[in-house]
Design a protein around this motif. Sequence first.
Motif, PDB file in Angstrom:
ATOM      1  N   ARG A  95      45.458  53.181  80.013  1.00 21.76           N
ATOM      2  CA  ARG A  95      45.108  53.776  78.714  1.00 21.76           C
ATOM      3  C   ARG A  95      44.551  55.156  79.005  1.00 21.76           C
ATOM      4  N   GLN A  99      42.451  58.065  73.783  1.00 23.41           N
ATOM      5  CA  GLN A  99      43.429  57.347  72.972  1.00 23.41           C
ATOM      6  C   GLN A  99      43.112  55.870  73.025  1.00 23.41           C
ATOM      7  N   SER A 100      43.686  55.117  72.107  1.00 25.51           N
ATOM      8  CA  SER A 100      43.373  53.691  72.095  1.00 25.51           C
ATOM      9  C   SER A 100      44.574  52.818  72.396  1.00 25.51           C
ATOM     10  N   GLU A 101      45.763  53.409  72.551  1.00 30.41           N
ATOM     11  CA  GLU A 101      46.904  52.535  72.800  1.00 30.41           C
ATOM     12  C   GLU A 101      47.168  52.424  74.294  1.00 30.41           C
ATOM     13  N   TRP A 102      47.578  51.256  74.695  1.00 33.57           N
ATOM     14  CA  TRP A 102      47.862  50.968  76.094  1.00 33.57           C
ATOM     15  C   TRP A 102      49.336  51.203  76.389  1.00 33.57           C
ATOM     16  N   GLU A 125      41.437  53.808  81.694  1.00 29.66           N
ATOM     17  CA  GLU A 125      41.424  52.393  82.059  1.00 29.66           C
ATOM     18  C   GLU A 125      42.732  52.028  82.719  1.00 29.66           C
TER      19      GLU A 125
END
Lengths: 255, 507
Positions: A95, A99-102, A125
Amino acid sequence: MAKTSMRRTFRLVPLLAATPRHWSSNPGAPPPLQTRLLLYLSHRFHDVETLLSWIPWLKSRGVRQKNIFYGYTQENFGDNVAAAFYILSLRGGFRFAGQSEWFRSNKRGKFSWDFINQRDATIEEVDASNTLINYTGLENLVKQKSLRTLSLCGCVEVDDWFLSRLHVFQDTLEELDISHCPQITVGGLASLRNLRALRRLDISSLPKLQDPGLVAILLEEMLPQCQVTAFGFDHSLTYSHTPTDAQRTESVQEQ
Amino acid sequence: MTMFRGLYMTARVVHGIHVSSRFIHKHTRFFTLGLRNISTGRPVQNYFFKDLENQFKAFREKTAEAMPSSDWTPFEINRSLPPERADIVIVGGGVMGWSIAYWLKQKEKIREGVRVLVVERDPTYSQASTVLSAGGIRQQFSLPENIVLSIASADFMRNINKHLSVLNEDPVDLQFNHSGYLFLASENVAQIMEENYKTQRYVGAKVALLSPTQLKEKFPWINTDGIVLASYGLENEGWFDPWTLLNAFRRKAISMGVYQCFGEVTGFKYTTNSMNTAEGNKLDFQRIKYANVQMPNSLEYQPVECAIVVNAAGAFSGKVAEMMGIGLGLKDTIAGVPLPVEPRKRFVYVVHCPDGPGLETPFLIDYSGVYFRREGLGGNYIAGMSPEEEEPDTSNLEVDHQFFQEKVWPRLAHRVPAFENLKVKSAWAGFYDYNTFDQNGIVGNHPLVNNMFFATGFSGHGLQHSPAVGRAIAELILDGGFQTLDLSAFSFQRIITQEPMLEKNIV
């Protein structure tokens, strides 16, 4: 029969070298029939010996292929894209910061190539669970200065040397999950002392840890702000079958 | 009557019952009325027939033994003698000797290209420096050669199973603790430490400099009194089990065909070529032809015909060099320069401290010379110190506990206040192969004895450099020169020209 023929074969070798060949220096059960056959053949024929010595190299080809250094990608697309591509080719997920999308690859290894356009986004992450990530592959990730979470659950190739290299993330790494990694021992866990920012550490089910309870306590002392999770260990006292001195004297007195 | 008897016997034979001649005779005797046979000839005949089977078997075995393919010889062979001829004889079976043996076999271009013999005096390794060592590896040296040797050795140990795994044997587990080294500097050595740090980073070692406040934050149990700067290893530094490394090298080398002999090299047979220099001085070039290997507790010796001798005898290399006459020539000649390696005794004390530093304890080396490291998880530590003024007696390995009480403990307690209440559990002593000239290794051959190679004099850091030095010596011997690492700075030449390669800050 096998022994006499081997002795005859090695008659030309000076007496000093003609020691009886055992299967292994391990005592215990002899290996299964096909292993014994292969060992016997490798003791008699040089070809078989050489072929058998190539097997570990062939087996490690897959791991080496996964962990090559993406130098070309780094030069042309930047460090972040190279790191992202490396993680996706390992079948892991990551990630970007902010941003929050993987980004993940699907079951068949296909992934979307959107990350190529984001050259400045650093990775925050990384989920490399159950992948073949190892020490050489970490070269691709060392430039990621804002890495906060690293999950290495079930990674077979992660060993103590890999952990010793994690000091490059000493200021930013907050969560580390190294559960179910079969090669990690206490010596590697001692190298986590550099990770000042670590808040959560998961060392569940590490088979090579002899004293998991003690190690968990020592880790908590070493990293005071870190929460150590250690499930999956058998902390029960082992029952000893040898009688203690007190029991022995009791039985003597009874008689 | 006789006819009936004959019929009876034939019937029995027809039945297929094997009746021995003795039984037949007994049967007939039974029917002889009253006549008793007292002749002694018959029992001997009986035994012969009874033993006929065994006689045939013994005859067959004897014939098989006498046949050319059997191992029988009329002379008794002492199987512990080394072979009569070997290409390379390595004197000394410590980690350095076995590392050289392994690399020689690894680099030979054809199978059984070189015959390597490792001669070790003590099968129990009771006085060997390898097994009595504290087992640390660090990159924090001041000479770039030492730093690259350590980095190369750490790379070797990281991939040790790729190098030293043997078919159907357990993988090698060095029990490497990646805890790093921590050097503490006072006012007058801080400058040297900063220069060393620059060299180390330039060569590629991962080291960090810490100020006293950072040091206190990282290791709250340290008393930072008198410390101006600290140098901390981040990667590839720590300690491991030297016995495991030695056995890994030995097992792999033996599986590749290296010969091992337990005996002592007591002398060499050599030929001498005299030549004149341009100024008219005479130089004697010696070439070793035979190495005499004497068996333990015996006068029996085997002269091993060899092409090259490697002196990896550690603390006792000086004596081996003397056997060749190195250093016994006239003063101010090359032949008069001895190998400056002698044994120096160092003590290691195992102490237990209940409230001592925890898992993060590095291998701490104070500027006063005292050092300690964690041992295991139970609050045990290993401590020691290089003696400043007088050197302990090297005729035995007795431990001087007074030394700990007077010199080591006060300094330890000053640096780590928790060590004020500790208990000495055990202690041992080991030899350094101390290079009295400049405390760094001597790698390379002697200018006058061209086929004696040295790999000794490391003064306490032989173990951590052993994989890389082994490879360097193998390259020297088989390739004619250094290929991967250039260790020509460690040659014997510097001893002759009296140019020391001093290491600043040694323990």
